[in-house]
Design a protein around this motif. Structure first.
Motif, PDB file in Angstrom:
ATOM      1  N   VAL A  56      12.792  70.880   1.936  1.00 15.65           N
ATOM      2  CA  VAL A  56      11.879  70.306   0.367  1.00 15.65           C
ATOM      3  C   VAL A  56      12.517  70.894  -0.869  1.00 15.65           C
ATOM      4  CG1 VAL A  56       9.860  69.819   1.960  1.00 15.65           C
ATOM      5  CG2 VAL A  56      10.169  71.983   1.243  1.00 15.65           C
ATOM      6  N   SER A  57      12.978  70.735  -2.006  1.00 14.46           N
ATOM      7  CA  SER A  57      12.840  71.578  -2.961  1.00 14.46           C
ATOM      8  C   SER A  57      11.534  73.389  -3.488  1.00 14.46           C
ATOM      9  CB  SER A  57      12.528  70.869  -3.750  1.00 14.46           C
ATOM     10  OG  SER A  57      12.625  70.785  -4.453  1.00 14.46           O
ATOM     11  N   CYS A  58      12.387  73.668  -3.706  1.00 18.13           N
ATOM     12  CA  CYS A  58      11.356  74.985  -4.368  1.00 18.13           C
ATOM     13  C   CYS A  58      10.380  74.049  -5.159  1.00 18.13           C
ATOM     14  CB  CYS A  58      11.284  75.951  -4.805  1.00 18.13           C
ATOM     15  SG  CYS A  58      11.916  77.265  -3.273  1.00 18.13           S
ATOM     16  N   ALA A  59      10.892  73.566  -5.965  1.00 19.02           N
ATOM     17  CA  ALA A  59      10.514  72.764  -7.476  1.00 19.02           C
ATOM     18  C   ALA A  59       9.184  71.039  -6.117  1.00 19.02           C
ATOM     19  CB  ALA A  59      11.187  71.502  -8.030  1.00 19.02           C
ATOM     20  N   SER A  60       9.444  70.971  -5.499  1.00 19.01           N
ATOM     21  CA  SER A  60       7.955  70.297  -5.036  1.00 19.01           C
ATOM     22  C   SER A  60       7.057  71.240  -4.268  1.00 19.01           C
ATOM     23  CB  SER A  60       8.784  69.356  -3.513  1.00 19.01           C
ATOM     24  OG  SER A  60       9.298  70.115  -2.672  1.00 19.01           O
ATOM     25  N   ILE A  61       7.789  72.410  -3.735  1.00 24.80           N
ATOM     26  CA  ILE A  61       6.381  73.461  -2.964  1.00 24.80           C
ATOM     27  C   ILE A  61       5.014  74.149  -4.174  1.00 24.80           C
ATOM     28  CG2 ILE A  61       6.287  75.808  -1.745  1.00 24.80           C
ATOM     29  CD1 ILE A  61       9.065  75.203  -0.447  1.00 24.80           C
ATOM     30  N   PHE A  62       6.507  74.165  -5.473  1.00 23.93           N
ATOM     31  CA  PHE A  62       5.862  74.592  -6.155  1.00 23.93           C
ATOM     32  C   PHE A  62       4.943  73.118  -7.053  1.00 23.93           C
ATOM     33  CE2 PHE A  62       9.003  77.879  -8.058  1.00 23.93           C
ATOM     34  CZ  PHE A  62       8.593  78.878  -7.450  1.00 23.93           C
ATOM     35  N   ALA A  63       5.125  72.161  -6.628  1.00 25.43           N
ATOM     36  CA  ALA A  63       4.315  70.879  -7.151  1.00 25.43           C
ATOM     37  C   ALA A  63       2.953  70.826  -6.265  1.00 25.43           C
ATOM     38  CB  ALA A  63       5.229  69.263  -7.374  1.00 25.43           C
ATOM     39  N   GLN A  64       2.986  70.488  -4.843  1.00 29.73           N
ATOM     40  CA  GLN A  64       2.353  70.277  -4.447  1.00 29.73           C
ATOM     41  C   GLN A  64       0.823  71.377  -3.802  1.00 29.73           C
ATOM     42  OE1 GLN A  64       3.590  69.878   0.131  1.00 29.73           O
ATOM     43  NE2 GLN A  64       1.429  69.573   0.793  1.00 29.73           N
ATOM     44  N   PHE A  65       1.916  73.043  -4.401  1.00 26.47           N
ATOM     45  CA  PHE A  65       0.306  74.091  -3.852  1.00 26.47           C
ATOM     46  C   PHE A  65       0.658  74.677  -5.294  1.00 26.47           C
ATOM     47  CE2 PHE A  65       2.399  73.762   0.084  1.00 26.47           C
ATOM     48  CZ  PHE A  65       1.469  72.994   0.960  1.00 26.47           C
ATOM     49  N   GLY A  66       1.732  74.323  -6.552  1.00 21.82           N
ATOM     50  CA  GLY A  66       0.473  75.263  -7.094  1.00 21.82           C
ATOM     51  C   GLY A  66       1.607  76.095  -7.567  1.00 21.82           C
ATOM     52  N   VAL A  67       2.067  77.357  -8.776  1.00 27.58           N
ATOM     53  CA  VAL A  67       2.961  78.159  -9.026  1.00 27.58           C
ATOM     54  C   VAL A  67       1.844  79.291  -8.117  1.00 27.58           C
ATOM     55  CG1 VAL A  67       4.051  79.538 -10.876  1.00 27.58           C
ATOM     56  CG2 VAL A  67       3.659  77.196 -10.796  1.00 27.58           C
ATOM     57  N   PRO A  68       2.860  79.697  -7.294  1.00 29.14           N
ATOM     58  CA  PRO A  68       2.157  81.259  -7.094  1.00 29.14           C
ATOM     59  C   PRO A  68       1.506  82.769  -8.304  1.00 29.14           C
ATOM     60  CG  PRO A  68       4.106  81.540  -5.528  1.00 29.14           C
ATOM     61  CD  PRO A  68       4.795  79.781  -6.947  1.00 29.14           C
ATOM     62  N   VAL A  69       1.144  83.397  -8.099  1.00 27.83           N
ATOM     63  CA  VAL A  69       0.658  84.772  -8.663  1.00 27.83           C
ATOM     64  C   VAL A  69       1.980  85.275  -7.762  1.00 27.83           C
ATOM     65  CG1 VAL A  69      -0.176  86.697  -9.111  1.00 27.83           C
ATOM     66  CG2 VAL A  69      -1.209  84.565  -9.211  1.00 27.83           C
ATOM     67  N   TYR A  70       1.951  85.651  -7.253  1.00 25.87           N
ATOM     68  CA  TYR A  70       3.325  86.785  -6.633  1.00 25.87           C
ATOM     69  C   TYR A  70       4.340  85.260  -5.213  1.00 25.87           C
ATOM     70  CZ  TYR A  70       5.962  89.846  -2.767  1.00 25.87           C
ATOM     71  OH  TYR A  70       6.920  90.096  -1.716  1.00 25.87           O
ATOM     72  N   LEU A  71       5.667  85.918  -6.121  1.00 22.25           N
ATOM     73  CA  LEU A  71       6.307  84.289  -5.078  1.00 22.25           C
ATOM     74  C   LEU A  71       7.412  85.557  -3.811  1.00 22.25           C
ATOM     75  CD1 LEU A  71       8.201  82.231  -3.735  1.00 22.25           C
ATOM     76  CD2 LEU A  71       8.989  81.901  -6.245  1.00 22.25           C
ATOM     77  N   LYS A  72       8.169  85.364  -3.060  1.00 20.78           N
ATOM     78  CA  LYS A  72       8.203  86.412  -2.321  1.00 20.78           C
ATOM     79  C   LYS A  72       9.551  85.336  -1.158  1.00 20.78           C
ATOM     80  CE  LYS A  72       9.279  89.426   1.617  1.00 20.78           C
ATOM     81  NZ  LYS A  72       9.950  88.952   2.416  1.00 20.78           N
TER      82      LYS A  72
ATOM     83  N   VAL B 262       5.029  78.002 -16.840  1.00 17.26           N
ATOM     84  CA  VAL B 262       4.003  79.037 -16.050  1.00 17.26           C
ATOM     85  C   VAL B 262       5.424  79.555 -14.928  1.00 17.26           C
ATOM     86  CG1 VAL B 262       1.912  80.078 -15.044  1.00 17.26           C
ATOM     87  CG2 VAL B 262       2.244  78.811 -17.395  1.00 17.26           C
ATOM     88  N   ARG B 263       5.570  81.629 -14.656  1.00 19.60           N
ATOM     89  CA  ARG B 263       6.258  81.252 -13.691  1.00 19.60           C
ATOM     90  C   ARG B 263       5.222  82.855 -12.969  1.00 19.60           C
ATOM     91  NH1 ARG B 263      12.016  82.418 -16.966  1.00 19.60           N
ATOM     92  NH2 ARG B 263      12.206  79.687 -17.119  1.00 19.60           N
ATOM     93  N   PRO B 264       5.611  82.847 -11.727  1.00 19.05           N
ATOM     94  CA  PRO B 264       5.220  83.612 -10.940  1.00 19.05           C
ATOM     95  C   PRO B 264       4.661  85.337 -11.922  1.00 19.05           C
ATOM     96  CG  PRO B 264       6.467  82.529  -9.498  1.00 19.05           C
ATOM     97  CD  PRO B 264       6.748  82.370 -10.849  1.00 19.05           C
ATOM     98  N   SER B 265       3.591  85.828 -12.178  1.00 20.00           N
ATOM     99  CA  SER B 265       3.763  87.318 -12.202  1.00 20.00           C
ATOM    100  C   SER B 265       5.016  88.303 -11.798  1.00 20.00           C
ATOM    101  CB  SER B 265       2.449  87.615 -12.926  1.00 20.00           C
ATOM    102  OG  SER B 265       1.311  87.057 -13.087  1.00 20.00           O
ATOM    103  N   TYR B 266       5.178  87.750 -10.559  1.00 23.64           N
ATOM    104  CA  TYR B 266       5.983  89.153  -9.550  1.00 23.64           C
ATOM    105  C   TYR B 266       6.366  88.260  -8.802  1.00 23.64           C
ATOM    106  CZ  TYR B 266       1.679  91.754 -10.843  1.00 23.64           C
ATOM    107  OH  TYR B 266       1.049  92.769 -11.740  1.00 23.64           O
ATOM    108  N   LEU B 267       7.891  88.507  -8.976  1.00 24.26           N
ATOM    109  CA  LEU B 267       8.529  87.877  -7.589  1.00 24.26           C
ATOM    110  C   LEU B 267       9.772  89.379  -6.994  1.00 24.26           C
ATOM    111  CD1 LEU B 267      10.762  85.869  -7.979  1.00 24.26           C
ATOM    112  CD2 LEU B 267      11.907  86.284  -9.049  1.00 24.26           C
ATOM    113  N   SER B 268      10.006  88.765  -5.537  1.00 22.49           N
ATOM    114  CA  SER B 268      10.499  89.284  -4.627  1.00 22.49           C
ATOM    115  C   SER B 268      11.414  88.636  -3.658  1.00 22.49           C
ATOM    116  CB  SER B 268       9.389  90.215  -4.013  1.00 22.49           C
ATOM    117  OG  SER B 268      10.320  91.054  -2.362  1.00 22.49           O
ATOM    118  N   VAL B 269      13.123  89.604  -4.097  1.00 23.28           N
ATOM    119  CA  VAL B 269      13.877  88.558  -3.364  1.00 23.28           C
ATOM    120  C   VAL B 269      15.050  89.473  -3.252  1.00 23.28           C
ATOM    121  CG1 VAL B 269      15.283  88.321  -5.459  1.00 23.28           C
ATOM    122  CG2 VAL B 269      15.777  86.457  -3.773  1.00 23.28           C
ATOM    123  N   GLU B 270      15.583  89.421  -1.876  1.00 31.03           N
ATOM    124  CA  GLU B 270      16.732  89.948  -1.078  1.00 31.03           C
ATOM    125  C   GLU B 270      17.690  89.610  -2.003  1.00 31.03           C
ATOM    126  OE1 GLU B 270      18.371  90.788   3.252  1.00 31.03           O
ATOM    127  OE2 GLU B 270      16.916  88.581   2.688  1.00 31.03           O
ATOM    128  N   ALA B 271      18.545  89.852  -3.089  1.00 33.88           N
ATOM    129  CA  ALA B 271      19.528  90.118  -3.612  1.00 33.88           C
ATOM    130  C   ALA B 271      20.163  90.182  -2.903  1.00 33.88           C
ATOM    131  CB  ALA B 271      19.495  90.664  -5.109  1.00 33.88           C
TER     132      ALA B 271
END
Length: 146
Positions: free
Chosen positions: A93-109, A128-137
């Motif tokens: 699935v796409s991240c966009a579809s996850i956001f569409a189904q569950f909403g935009v999170p406050v924190y996205l890991k 509107v984007r998550p307030s916090y983002l954690s990613v393994e760069a």
């Protein structure tokens, strides 16, 4: 979850979904936790298809669509070793579809071993984007994409 937040877990590895289902029965029953057994697609053309997913025998942290990640050998320097992984087909699935189904999170890991760029693209299109983002760069281009 201990702070009262609702959590959506997206996981391609069926054994990790089963482990989480067992460990978090109360949270699943109350709806505080929702688990989705799918994988985040690497590219737009892979969305809503079944793709080969490589589950590493050494560590679940290396599970990936990329054989160079998912089939790393257990011993250093961790060269590609086809015997170090098991191949499974998973629905993407796409991240966009996850956001569409569950909403935009406050924190996205994001820890999706190579599929982060699709999520970065989806994030760039959100009002509107998550307030916090954690990613393994894994490179400077990730920082630029964020």
């Amino acid at each position: 979850m201990a702070s009262g937040f609702c959590v959506v877990g997206v996981e391609a590895d069926a054994t990790l979904v089963a482990d989480a289902t067992s460990a978090f029965q109360t949270e699943l029953t109350t709806g505080q936790l929702r688990l989705v057994h799918v994988a985040v697609a690497l590219r737009d053309e892979d969305v809503n298809t079944e793709q080969v997913f490589f589950e590493n025998h050494c560590t679940k942290e290396w599970n990936s669509f990329l054989p160079t990640v998912g089939c790393r050998s257990c011993s250093s320097p961790h060269h590609l070793d086809e015997s170090s992984c098991t191949r499974h087909k998973v629905t993407t699935v796409s991240c966009a579809s996850i956001f569409a189904q569950f909403g935009v999170p406050v924190y996205l890991k994001l820890d999706v071993e190579g599929a982060e760029t699709g999520c970065f693209e989806a994030l760039s299109k959100l009002a509107v984007r998550p307030s916090y983002l954690s990613v393994e760069a894994t490179g400077a281009e990730y920082v630029d994409a964020i």
